[in-house]
Design a protein around this motif. Structure first.
Motif, short mmCIF file in Angstrom:
data_model
loop_
_atom_site.label_atom_id
_atom_site.label_comp_id
_atom_site.label_asym_id
_atom_site.label_seq_id
_atom_site.Cartn_x
_atom_site.Cartn_y
_atom_site.Cartn_z
N SER A 1 0.72 -1.29 -0.06
CA SER A 1 0.06 -0.06 -0.01
C SER A 1 0.89 1.32 -0.13
CB SER A 1 -0.95 -0.02 1.16
OG SER A 1 -0.37 0.05 2.50
N ASP A 2 1.97 1.19 0.54
CA ASP A 2 2.76 2.28 0.54
C ASP A 2 3.21 2.50 -0.82
OD1 ASP A 2 2.63 2.71 3.30
OD2 ASP A 2 4.51 1.73 4.02
N GLU A 3 3.87 1.52 -1.74
CA GLU A 3 4.33 1.72 -2.90
C GLU A 3 3.25 2.35 -3.97
OE1 GLU A 3 7.56 -1.74 -3.66
OE2 GLU A 3 5.60 -2.30 -3.15
N HIS A 4 2.05 1.71 -3.58
CA HIS A 4 0.89 1.80 -4.31
C HIS A 4 0.37 3.40 -3.99
CE1 HIS A 4 -3.58 2.38 -5.05
NE2 HIS A 4 -3.29 1.90 -6.27
N GLY A 5 0.35 3.83 -2.69
CA GLY A 5 -0.02 5.03 -2.42
C GLY A 5 0.63 6.10 -3.02
N HIS A 6 2.19 5.91 -3.04
CA HIS A 6 3.01 6.87 -3.62
C HIS A 6 2.81 6.79 -4.99
CE1 HIS A 6 5.48 6.45 0.30
NE2 HIS A 6 4.20 7.40 0.57
N GLU A 7 2.65 5.96 -5.49
CA GLU A 7 2.69 5.83 -7.08
C GLU A 7 1.39 6.60 -7.58
OE1 GLU A 7 0.73 2.47 -9.92
OE2 GLU A 7 2.47 1.85 -8.86
N HIS A 8 0.38 6.55 -6.91
CA HIS A 8 -0.49 7.34 -7.58
C HIS A 8 -0.95 8.89 -6.75
CE1 HIS A 8 -2.22 4.47 -10.25
NE2 HIS A 8 -1.70 3.46 -9.43
N GLY A 9 -0.21 9.07 -5.76
CA GLY A 9 -0.16 10.42 -5.10
C GLY A 9 -1.43 10.40 -4.16
N VAL A 10 -1.59 9.07 -3.51
CA VAL A 10 -2.52 9.07 -2.52
C VAL A 10 -2.02 8.63 -1.15
CG1 VAL A 10 -4.51 7.34 -1.63
CG2 VAL A 10 -4.20 7.54 -4.13
N GLU A 11 -2.74 9.42 -0.12
CA GLU A 11 -1.91 9.43 1.16
C GLU A 11 -2.39 8.03 1.69
OE1 GLU A 11 -3.53 12.20 3.81
OE2 GLU A 11 -3.37 13.73 2.51
N THR A 12 -1.28 7.35 2.25
CA THR A 12 -1.53 5.83 2.83
C THR A 12 -2.34 6.01 4.11
OG1 THR A 12 0.56 6.30 3.92
CG2 THR A 12 0.56 4.91 1.70
N ASP A 13 -3.26 5.25 4.28
CA ASP A 13 -4.27 4.82 5.24
C ASP A 13 -3.56 4.45 6.54
OD1 ASP A 13 -6.16 6.21 3.92
OD2 ASP A 13 -7.10 4.31 2.96
N SER A 14 -4.13 4.48 7.53
CA SER A 14 -3.81 3.41 8.54
C SER A 14 -4.30 1.96 8.16
CB SER A 14 -4.60 3.63 10.00
OG SER A 14 -6.02 3.36 9.80
N ASN A 15 -3.56 1.03 8.64
CA ASN A 15 -4.10 -0.20 8.25
C ASN A 15 -5.52 -0.68 8.39
OD1 ASN A 15 -3.08 -2.93 7.27
ND2 ASN A 15 -3.65 -3.92 8.98
N ASP A 16 -6.27 -0.38 9.53
CA ASP A 16 -7.75 -0.57 9.57
C ASP A 16 -8.59 0.17 8.56
OD1 ASP A 16 -7.22 -2.41 11.76
OD2 ASP A 16 -8.00 -1.08 13.14
N ALA A 17 -7.98 1.53 8.31
CA ALA A 17 -8.78 2.28 7.25
C ALA A 17 -8.68 1.92 5.89
CB ALA A 17 -8.44 3.72 7.29
N ALA A 18 -7.23 1.23 5.63
CA ALA A 18 -7.00 0.46 4.13
C ALA A 18 -7.90 -0.75 3.96
CB ALA A 18 -5.45 0.17 4.19
#
Length: 192
Positions: A114-131
């Motif tokens: 999720s960290d790689e994916h979030g940074h790839e698309h400019g999305v803030e990474t969520d907490s694990n539960d929120a993700a």
């Protein structure tokens, strides 16, 4: 000195001009709608922000099952992911497919963390539960005008949670592990 009535009239005239201009733009057909022409930066930012905020709000009250990390969920979710999701969201070892090359916006590569994916698309990474809540909501309800279908009409919540459980492990899997975890037995194939 201008009065309050003058300000209100000015605001109304400005609003009417903006609405008329927007209507003319919509009906002009000038905005490129082809999936092979990216949105301009403002449009992309507006759509991404709307999507992310809407999903975050809608998913915030979802209760995550306590047994999400069980092997039963992992195996059941893996087979469904392979059948229903991997064409767009890929398998370990793949970087694109016919769908990923032709869809805009491109579907996220869920084999990445999720960290790689979030940074790839400019999305803030969520907490694990929120993700996790977000993944469940998106699988269940889909995303309008993105190619992501709502799976709820043919899949109950348990089946969707199984796919979410699989997504938690997917970025860690090698192609060989993926193959083992996504194999569906003959009995399973008949029921799905």
């Amino acid at each position: 000195m201008p009065t309050l009535t003058t300000y209100i009239k000015c605001l109304v005239v400005t609003a009417v001009i903006a609405l008329a201009g927007g209507g003319l733009f919509l009906y002009s057909g000038f905005y490129p709608m082809g999936a092979d022409v990216p949105h301009n930066q403002l449009t992309y930012w507006l759509l991404e922000t709307l999507r992310e905020r809407s999903v975050a709000r809608a998913a915030s009250d979802i209760v995550i099952p306590q047994d999400l990390n069980t092997s039963e969920r992992l195996l059941a979710g893996g087979a469904d992911y392979n059948d229903m999701c991997s064409g767009c969201h890929l398998k370990p070892g793949k970087t694109d497919s016919d769908f990923t090359l032709g869809l805009y916006p491109a579907p996220p590569n869920l084999t990445m963390s999720s960290d790689e994916h979030g940074h790839e698309h400019g999305v803030e990474t969520d907490s694990n539960d929120a993700a996790i809540q977000r993944q469940f909501w998106i699988i269940k309800h889909g995303i309008k005008a993105s190619g992501m279908p709502a799976w709820a009409p043919g899949h109950d919540d348990e089946r969707i949670w199984n796919m979410v459980a699989f997504l938690q492990r997917l970025p860690e899997l090698s192609p060989q592990q993926y193959q083992v975890l996504t194999a569906r037995g003959a009995d399973d194939a008949e029921h799905h």
